[in-house]
Scaffold this motif. Structure first.
Motif, mmCIF file in Angstrom:
data_model
loop_
_atom_site.group_PDB
_atom_site.id
_atom_site.type_symbol
_atom_site.label_atom_id
_atom_site.label_comp_id
_atom_site.label_asym_id
_atom_site.label_seq_id
_atom_site.Cartn_x
_atom_site.Cartn_y
_atom_site.Cartn_z
ATOM 1 N N ILE A 110 0.873 -1.169 0.000
ATOM 2 C CA ILE A 110 0.000 0.000 0.000
ATOM 3 C C ILE A 110 0.912 1.221 0.000
ATOM 4 O O ILE A 110 1.740 1.379 0.905
ATOM 5 C CB ILE A 110 -0.921 0.019 1.234
ATOM 6 N N PRO A 111 0.829 2.080 -1.000
ATOM 7 C CA PRO A 111 1.786 3.188 -1.128
ATOM 8 C C PRO A 111 1.657 4.199 -0.003
ATOM 9 O O PRO A 111 0.606 4.339 0.630
ATOM 10 C CB PRO A 111 1.428 3.806 -2.479
ATOM 11 N N GLU A 112 2.739 4.929 0.240
ATOM 12 C CA GLU A 112 2.754 5.937 1.289
ATOM 13 C C GLU A 112 1.753 7.057 1.031
ATOM 14 O O GLU A 112 1.402 7.800 1.953
ATOM 15 C CB GLU A 112 4.162 6.521 1.426
ATOM 16 N N THR A 113 1.309 7.164 -0.203
ATOM 17 C CA THR A 113 0.353 8.213 -0.567
ATOM 18 C C THR A 113 -1.087 7.857 -0.211
ATOM 19 O O THR A 113 -2.016 8.573 -0.592
ATOM 20 C CB THR A 113 0.426 8.485 -2.080
ATOM 21 N N TRP A 114 -1.291 6.771 0.547
ATOM 22 C CA TRP A 114 -2.664 6.333 0.830
ATOM 23 C C TRP A 114 -3.460 7.406 1.561
ATOM 24 O O TRP A 114 -4.671 7.544 1.338
ATOM 25 C CB TRP A 114 -2.675 5.027 1.618
ATOM 26 N N ARG A 115 -2.813 8.186 2.421
ATOM 27 C CA ARG A 115 -3.531 9.216 3.174
ATOM 28 C C ARG A 115 -4.138 10.256 2.245
ATOM 29 O O ARG A 115 -5.300 10.641 2.394
ATOM 30 C CB ARG A 115 -2.603 9.903 4.183
ATOM 31 N N SER A 116 -3.338 10.715 1.296
ATOM 32 C CA SER A 116 -3.829 11.752 0.384
ATOM 33 C C SER A 116 -4.940 11.216 -0.510
ATOM 34 O O SER A 116 -5.899 11.933 -0.820
ATOM 35 C CB SER A 116 -2.678 12.312 -0.462
ATOM 36 N N LYS A 117 -4.835 9.942 -0.908
ATOM 37 C CA LYS A 117 -5.904 9.374 -1.734
ATOM 38 C C LYS A 117 -7.184 9.227 -0.926
ATOM 39 O O LYS A 117 -8.280 9.530 -1.424
ATOM 40 C CB LYS A 117 -5.497 8.017 -2.298
ATOM 41 N N LEU A 118 -7.070 8.760 0.318
ATOM 42 C CA LEU A 118 -8.255 8.610 1.154
ATOM 43 C C LEU A 118 -8.950 9.959 1.337
ATOM 44 O O LEU A 118 -10.174 10.082 1.189
ATOM 45 C CB LEU A 118 -7.863 8.002 2.500
ATOM 46 N N LYS A 119 -8.166 10.984 1.654
ATOM 47 C CA LYS A 119 -8.734 12.318 1.825
ATOM 48 C C LYS A 119 -9.440 12.785 0.561
ATOM 49 O O LYS A 119 -10.555 13.325 0.610
ATOM 50 C CB LYS A 119 -7.642 13.320 2.209
ATOM 51 N N ALA A 120 -8.789 12.584 -0.583
ATOM 52 C CA ALA A 120 -9.353 13.046 -1.852
ATOM 53 C C ALA A 120 -10.666 12.340 -2.162
ATOM 54 O O ALA A 120 -11.623 12.964 -2.646
ATOM 55 C CB ALA A 120 -8.346 12.830 -2.982
ATOM 56 N N LEU A 121 -10.737 11.038 -1.881
ATOM 57 C CA LEU A 121 -11.961 10.289 -2.157
ATOM 58 C C LEU A 121 -13.115 10.753 -1.273
ATOM 59 O O LEU A 121 -14.246 10.902 -1.741
ATOM 60 C CB LEU A 121 -11.708 8.793 -1.957
ATOM 61 N N VAL A 122 -12.840 10.981 0.010
ATOM 62 C CA VAL A 122 -13.900 11.455 0.900
ATOM 63 C C VAL A 122 -14.349 12.851 0.503
ATOM 64 O O VAL A 122 -15.543 13.162 0.491
ATOM 65 C CB VAL A 122 -13.433 11.425 2.371
ATOM 66 N N GLU A 123 -13.405 13.703 0.138
ATOM 67 C CA GLU A 123 -13.759 15.060 -0.273
ATOM 68 C C GLU A 123 -14.566 15.058 -1.561
ATOM 69 O O GLU A 123 -15.479 15.880 -1.748
ATOM 70 C CB GLU A 123 -12.497 15.905 -0.428
ATOM 71 N N MET A 124 -14.283 14.122 -2.450
ATOM 72 C CA MET A 124 -14.977 14.071 -3.735
ATOM 73 C C MET A 124 -16.342 13.406 -3.630
ATOM 74 O O MET A 124 -17.328 13.881 -4.214
ATOM 75 C CB MET A 124 -14.134 13.304 -4.759
ATOM 76 N N HIS A 125 -16.426 12.320 -2.855
ATOM 77 C CA HIS A 125 -17.641 11.508 -2.847
ATOM 78 C C HIS A 125 -18.451 11.623 -1.563
ATOM 79 O O HIS A 125 -19.550 11.064 -1.477
ATOM 80 C CB HIS A 125 -17.287 10.040 -3.090
ATOM 81 N N GLY A 126 -17.922 12.311 -0.544
ATOM 82 C CA GLY A 126 -18.605 12.360 0.739
ATOM 83 C C GLY A 126 -18.421 11.051 1.491
ATOM 84 O O GLY A 126 -17.514 10.268 1.211
ATOM 85 N N GLY A 127 -19.282 10.827 2.458
ATOM 86 C CA GLY A 127 -19.219 9.563 3.183
ATOM 87 C C GLY A 127 -18.390 9.654 4.438
ATOM 88 O O GLY A 127 -18.308 10.696 5.095
ATOM 89 N N ILE A 128 -17.730 8.543 4.772
ATOM 90 C CA ILE A 128 -17.057 8.406 6.064
ATOM 91 C C ILE A 128 -15.669 7.802 5.875
ATOM 92 O O ILE A 128 -15.309 7.351 4.787
ATOM 93 C CB ILE A 128 -17.873 7.519 7.020
ATOM 94 N N VAL A 129 -14.902 7.789 6.965
ATOM 95 C CA VAL A 129 -13.631 7.064 7.012
ATOM 96 C C VAL A 129 -13.903 5.712 7.663
ATOM 97 O O VAL A 129 -14.488 5.625 8.735
ATOM 98 C CB VAL A 129 -12.571 7.843 7.807
#
Length: 259
Positions: free
Chosen positions: A69-88
């Motif tokens: 799992i790449p070190e960039t997982w945090r930024s991708k997770l943030k981007a997905l929540v910001e784009m699609h809404g929802g939860i962590v």
């Protein structure tokens, strides 16, 4: 009705069931980096029928350490929540599960670090979090109390398919500021294994904080499983079925709100 925790993205062949259960909103929770895009795709396909969740489950903690799992997982997770809404979520702690290849338990300290990182993201984005916990309730409470002291708790925290004791629930999670943010969800697939204890746990849960879930991967079975979870809540509180469904829907809307 709301199925507040499921993984129906993992069985695409069963998704036709959503067309027959249009009264259900599904919170579809990713558990590993490679399934987040599929969760996002479901949100795009079904719109308001889906509340997306993006998280790293403790069973995949070794993939973070190995670099799979790449070190960039945090930024991708943030981007997905910001784009699609929802939860962590789904994220959490697990002292019982073992790596099916090595037979060893998943390393625990890295699980704590991974959970803390996801709680921080949920706090920064102001979104709810869905937490898995097996045989690690004391450690989970410590992590959450640490975030409480630092002022970094997410706005709402769901203990999904809660499997601890009613005493532990009240003593560890339903006190102080943390207690104002915790919701507790129950599923038949997990909690139906010990119904007497589950009924005690539900009764220990404030009626405004109880939720119901299927916790299933098969969409064709989710509605039935959700109904059984609703029945457990109805039995525990002595509520009529219609009132139970109404109150659970109110609670789910409150949990998912981004206010």
């Amino acid at each position: 009705m709301f199925d507040v925790h499921c993984h129906i993205h993992e069985t695409p062949a069963t998704l036709g069931a959503l067309d027959h259960n249009k009264n259900i909103v599904y919170c579809v929770q990713g558990t590993r980096y490679t399934d987040w895009d599929r969760v996002a795709q479901l949100k795009e396909e079904y719109g308001d029928r889906i509340v997306p969740g993006f998280g790293l489950h403790p069973w995949f903690v070794e993939q973070v350490g190995s670099g799979e799992i790449p070190e960039t997982w945090r930024s991708k997770l943030k981007a997905l929540v910001e784009m699609h809404g929802g939860i962590v979520g789904e994220c959490g702690l697990d002292k019982a599960a073992r790596n099916p290849i090595t037979g060893k338990q998943y390393p625990f300290e890295p699980q704590i670090s991974l959970l803390k990182a996801q709680l921080t993201i949920a706090h920064e984005l102001g979104v709810p979090v869905s937490v898995h916990c097996v045989r690690a309730f004391g450690a989970l409470a410590d992590v959450l109390r640490e975030a409480e002291a630092a002022g970094t708790l997410p706005p709402r925290i769901m203990l999904h398919s809660y499997s601890g004791s009613p005493e532990m629930l009240q003593q560890l999670f339903l006190r102080g500021q943390l207690g104002t943010r915790v919701y507790v969800s129950y599923s038949n697939v997990v909690n139906g294994r010990n119904l007497p204890r589950t009924l005690q746990c539900i009764r220990a849960t404030p009626p405004s904080r109880v939720l119901a879930e299927s916790d299933l991967h098969d969409a064709s079975m989710a509605a039935l499983a959700l109904g059984k979870a609703v029945d457990m809540v109805s039995e525990a509180y002595g509520w009529p079925p219609d009132e139970t469904r109404r109150k659970l829907a109110e609670n789910a809307r409150a949990y998912f709100s981004h206010n």
